[in-house]
Design a protein around this motif. Sequence first.
Motif, PDB file in Angstrom:
ATOM      1  N   ASP A 354       0.831  -1.210   0.000  1.00  5.01           N
ATOM      2  CA  ASP A 354       0.000   0.000   0.000  1.00  5.01           C
ATOM      3  C   ASP A 354       0.865   1.260   0.000  1.00  5.01           C
ATOM      4  OD1 ASP A 354      -1.942  -1.865   0.099  1.00  5.01           O
ATOM      5  OD2 ASP A 354      -2.677  -1.391   2.111  1.00  5.01           O
ATOM      6  N   THR A 355       2.027   1.186   0.673  1.00  5.30           N
ATOM      7  CA  THR A 355       2.889   2.375   0.704  1.00  5.30           C
ATOM      8  C   THR A 355       3.490   2.623  -0.681  1.00  5.30           C
ATOM      9  OG1 THR A 355       3.382   1.898   3.003  1.00  5.30           O
ATOM     10  CG2 THR A 355       4.796   3.477   1.926  1.00  5.30           C
ATOM     11  N   ALA A 356       3.898   1.553  -1.363  1.00  4.16           N
ATOM     12  CA  ALA A 356       4.452   1.726  -2.719  1.00  4.16           C
ATOM     13  C   ALA A 356       3.377   2.311  -3.646  1.00  4.16           C
ATOM     14  CB  ALA A 356       4.957   0.391  -3.250  1.00  4.16           C
ATOM     15  N   VAL A 357       2.156   1.806  -3.524  1.00 10.93           N
ATOM     16  CA  VAL A 357       1.057   2.330  -4.353  1.00 10.93           C
ATOM     17  C   VAL A 357       0.857   3.819  -4.048  1.00 10.93           C
ATOM     18  CG1 VAL A 357      -1.455   2.242  -4.703  1.00 10.93           C
ATOM     19  CG2 VAL A 357      -0.137   0.116  -4.544  1.00 10.93           C
ATOM     20  N   ARG A 358       0.828   4.128  -2.738  1.00 10.20           N
ATOM     21  CA  ARG A 358       0.572   5.512  -2.323  1.00 10.20           C
ATOM     22  C   ARG A 358       1.665   6.445  -2.840  1.00 10.20           C
ATOM     23  NH1 ARG A 358       0.059   7.267   4.014  1.00 10.20           N
ATOM     24  NH2 ARG A 358       0.058   9.510   3.612  1.00 10.20           N
ATOM     25  N   MET A 359       2.906   5.992  -2.795  1.00  7.51           N
ATOM     26  CA  MET A 359       4.009   6.846  -3.262  1.00  7.51           C
ATOM     27  C   MET A 359       3.906   7.070  -4.772  1.00  7.51           C
ATOM     28  SD  MET A 359       7.095   5.526  -0.893  1.00  7.51           S
ATOM     29  CE  MET A 359       7.152   6.072   0.823  1.00  7.51           C
ATOM     30  N   LEU A 360       3.562   6.041  -5.493  1.00  6.97           N
ATOM     31  CA  LEU A 360       3.434   6.208  -6.948  1.00  6.97           C
ATOM     32  C   LEU A 360       2.273   7.150  -7.266  1.00  6.97           C
ATOM     33  CD1 LEU A 360       4.136   2.519  -7.962  1.00  6.97           C
ATOM     34  CD2 LEU A 360       5.463   4.514  -8.699  1.00  6.97           C
ATOM     35  N   GLU A 361       1.200   7.020  -6.510  1.00  8.94           N
ATOM     36  CA  GLU A 361       0.026   7.871  -6.780  1.00  8.94           C
ATOM     37  C   GLU A 361       0.258   9.321  -6.370  1.00  8.94           C
ATOM     38  OE1 GLU A 361      -3.240   5.911  -4.904  1.00  8.94           O
ATOM     39  OE2 GLU A 361      -3.513   4.515  -6.587  1.00  8.94           O
ATOM     40  N   ALA A 362       1.269   9.548  -5.522  1.00  7.74           N
ATOM     41  CA  ALA A 362       1.546  10.925  -5.087  1.00  7.74           C
ATOM     42  C   ALA A 362       1.975  11.801  -6.258  1.00  7.74           C
ATOM     43  CB  ALA A 362       2.638  10.915  -4.018  1.00  7.74           C
ATOM     44  N   TYR A 363       2.318  11.170  -7.381  1.00 10.29           N
ATOM     45  CA  TYR A 363       2.810  11.939  -8.531  1.00 10.29           C
ATOM     46  C   TYR A 363       1.795  12.074  -9.660  1.00 10.29           C
ATOM     47  CZ  TYR A 363       7.175  11.533  -6.120  1.00 10.29           C
ATOM     48  OH  TYR A 363       8.147  11.624  -5.163  1.00 10.29           O
ATOM     49  N   GLY A 364       0.556  11.657  -9.422  1.00 15.15           N
ATOM     50  CA  GLY A 364      -0.404  11.679 -10.527  1.00 15.15           C
ATOM     51  C   GLY A 364      -1.082  13.027 -10.747  1.00 15.15           C
ATOM     52  N   HIS A 365      -0.658  14.093 -10.067  1.00 17.51           N
ATOM     53  CA  HIS A 365      -1.398  15.362 -10.114  1.00 17.51           C
ATOM     54  C   HIS A 365      -1.068  16.176 -11.371  1.00 17.51           C
ATOM     55  CE1 HIS A 365       2.414  15.808  -8.073  1.00 17.51           C
ATOM     56  NE2 HIS A 365       2.479  17.005  -8.640  1.00 17.51           N
ATOM     57  N   ALA A 366      -2.053  16.998 -11.760  1.00 18.46           N
ATOM     58  CA  ALA A 366      -1.874  17.806 -12.973  1.00 18.46           C
ATOM     59  C   ALA A 366      -0.992  19.027 -12.712  1.00 18.46           C
ATOM     60  CB  ALA A 366      -3.239  18.251 -13.483  1.00 18.46           C
ATOM     61  N   SER A 367      -1.150  19.657 -11.543  1.00 19.46           N
ATOM     62  CA  SER A 367      -0.322  20.836 -11.244  1.00 19.46           C
ATOM     63  C   SER A 367       0.016  20.832  -9.761  1.00 19.46           C
ATOM     64  CB  SER A 367      -1.099  22.117 -11.568  1.00 19.46           C
ATOM     65  OG  SER A 367      -2.115  22.269 -10.597  1.00 19.46           O
ATOM     66  N   GLU A 368       0.929  21.728  -9.390  1.00 19.46           N
ATOM     67  CA  GLU A 368       1.361  21.799  -7.996  1.00 19.46           C
ATOM     68  C   GLU A 368       0.158  21.998  -7.052  1.00 19.46           C
ATOM     69  OE1 GLU A 368       4.359  21.148  -6.813  1.00 19.46           O
ATOM     70  OE2 GLU A 368       3.459  21.449  -4.831  1.00 19.46           O
ATOM     71  N   ALA A 369      -0.793  22.804  -7.501  1.00 18.88           N
ATOM     72  CA  ALA A 369      -1.948  23.097  -6.655  1.00 18.88           C
ATOM     73  C   ALA A 369      -2.789  21.848  -6.394  1.00 18.88           C
ATOM     74  CB  ALA A 369      -2.804  24.184  -7.315  1.00 18.88           C
ATOM     75  N   ASP A 370      -2.693  20.854  -7.281  1.00 25.03           N
ATOM     76  CA  ASP A 370      -3.490  19.632  -7.107  1.00 25.03           C
ATOM     77  C   ASP A 370      -2.761  18.564  -6.306  1.00 25.03           C
ATOM     78  OD1 ASP A 370      -5.518  20.654  -8.685  1.00 25.03           O
ATOM     79  OD2 ASP A 370      -4.455  20.069 -10.519  1.00 25.03           O
TER      80      ASP A 370
END
Length: 655
Positions: A354-370
């Motif tokens: 779950d931590t590996a998934v969470r870390m990978l998903e931390a980068y899915g945002h469109a912009s810094e504000a998201d």
Amino acid sequence: MPDSHLPSADSLLSIAVDALGGSERHGQISMVKAVQQAIDAEEHLAVQAGTGTGKSLAYLVPSIRHAMDTDTPVVVSTATIALQRQLVDRDLPRLAEALAKELPHEPTFAILKGRRNYLCRYKATAGWPEDDEQDQLFDPREVSATGRMVQRIQEWADETETGDRDELVPGVSEQAWRQFSVSAQECLGATRCPSGAECFAELARARAGEVDVVVTNHALLAIDAMGDLPVLPEHDLVVVDEAHELVDRVTSVVTSELSESSVALAVRRVGRLIEQPIADQLLEAGEDLKALLAAAPPGRVDELPEVLGLTLALVRDSAARCLTALGPRGGDKDDPDRAGQRKAAFTALDEVHDTAVRMLEAYGHASEADRAEVVWLEAGTDRRPPMLRVAPLNVGGMLRDKLFGDRTVVLTSATLALGGTFDGMARQWGLGDKGWQGMDVGSPFDHPRAGILYVAKHLPQPGRDGLPQAYLDEITELIEAAGGRTLGLFSSMRAAKAATEALRERLDVPLLCQGDDSTMLLVKQFAEDEKTCLFGTLSLWQGVDVPGPSLRLVIIDRVPFPRPDDPLTSARQRHVAARGGNGFMTVAATHAALLLAQGTGRLLRSQDDKGVIAVLDPRLATARYSGFLLGSLPPFWRTTDPAVPRAALKRLAAE
Ligand code: SF4
């Protein structure tokens, strides 16, 4: 709301105050009324109540009344063990006795901690998959010290009636304790566990369900509110004392970490339960992670490097394969040992996956504000390898939905109204404009008469290269004027040590430095000898309570902004800015204001206390944000003239 036939909260307060030999305090009465009103209106309340208000009585009285009225426990949460102990060992027993005749029964209370804090009878007797290898220390002295502690826990396990780790005195290391405790995720569950009927954690929880007041900590409160399974008894009123710590504690609970040791632990636990080649794949992924983290620079990882992305995906996928190979969860009803081993394996694998998934998903945002989460690499030490951590940029949404959603919450602390308003804290808690009230009941102390806030405007700004000579000269003169009796609050341990070293040669009063001994012993020594001075850093800013003549001067070396390279606060600051806010004021200045208010709060601890706060950093008088910082502090008499505090300290020393 039941139509109560119980005496009103203010009359109960006055009975309690009479019985405890206290006197009526204006702030305390206002607070009781406000808490009762919040309970009646089912509206959240934030109360700033200075030291000496008697705020614990002010929330306990209406809380106990509510618990009796609704026959439902009230939860009181604290940040520190010291306050927990004060409530359970002093305030609640005295209050219960004082109110016994006025209420249907004598109020009851219990303390409830996380499962890890209780001895797991099953693990202690039946054994468990061995975790100790992960902590194999290379220093044989440490290994034998742990062995001795393990033996002591075993002896204590036969006698203890509560299984509560805190009753084991002297304490034991985390490493030794881990061999006798389980996390909530690892626990087999009372119905399946052979020791379930006599489980200490279960007994504590059952007891908590029967009392009027359950005292707990912010971490358990967060786990209860945010987790899938309730850990606290059902309740509709929570009092959060030391509420200025809530966001940090909640953030810690929802921060996850991944390192070679967490992967290796999962591999060991899954051990012989699955086919070796599948476990080996996870082992290899862990080796890749180890090599990568050892070579990478510590700090925030804003963009996901390709190689890290691939390694995290490898860890995720090989953990998923191990989970599949482990088969369905549950089962093994007739074989508790195997059930325990599988549960432990599932827990460790889930954590890694779950931590590996969470870390990978931390980068899915469109912009810094998201961006919702920040990932950073924490450097390794001699005791642990480097690790990746991931934390949310904001816990307000979680708190709003889960904690504030369906219960009344009263938040209190001596420091909540920063820059004179509750808005900053309310924003961090996820509270909008409506549905809550803020109230400052003030302080029983006469700040302008009892204390001087001196800002050394003439000094240079603090630099990066240690304490300027002019700071050391200023500290020397102030301490000489005070005749010792000084608490030095430094923004780093390095500065505290440097000042101690330099000043020991110049001063002829005893000078203690945090780290010389246990902080508790140092504070005791400081309190017992009027001439002694104590220098230190963070925990002293909030944890020193020394009334009387041993503390007449508090020195603060610099405005305590977070370190610019602190990954979480710097990411939060940037996130606020990306959303159009003022990142510096919202994050850094708020952090500094809170700590400054806590630090200056060390001076006046009782009605007769007097003294000086000396802030050496001139920015408190000159910077554009100084108004906000000063507005967060009690109304001390202010000066920038160095002669004024020295004369006052000399007068006090002569008294
Ligand atoms: S129920 Fe859980 S914590 Fe309690 S003894 Fe069993 S395994 Fe340990």
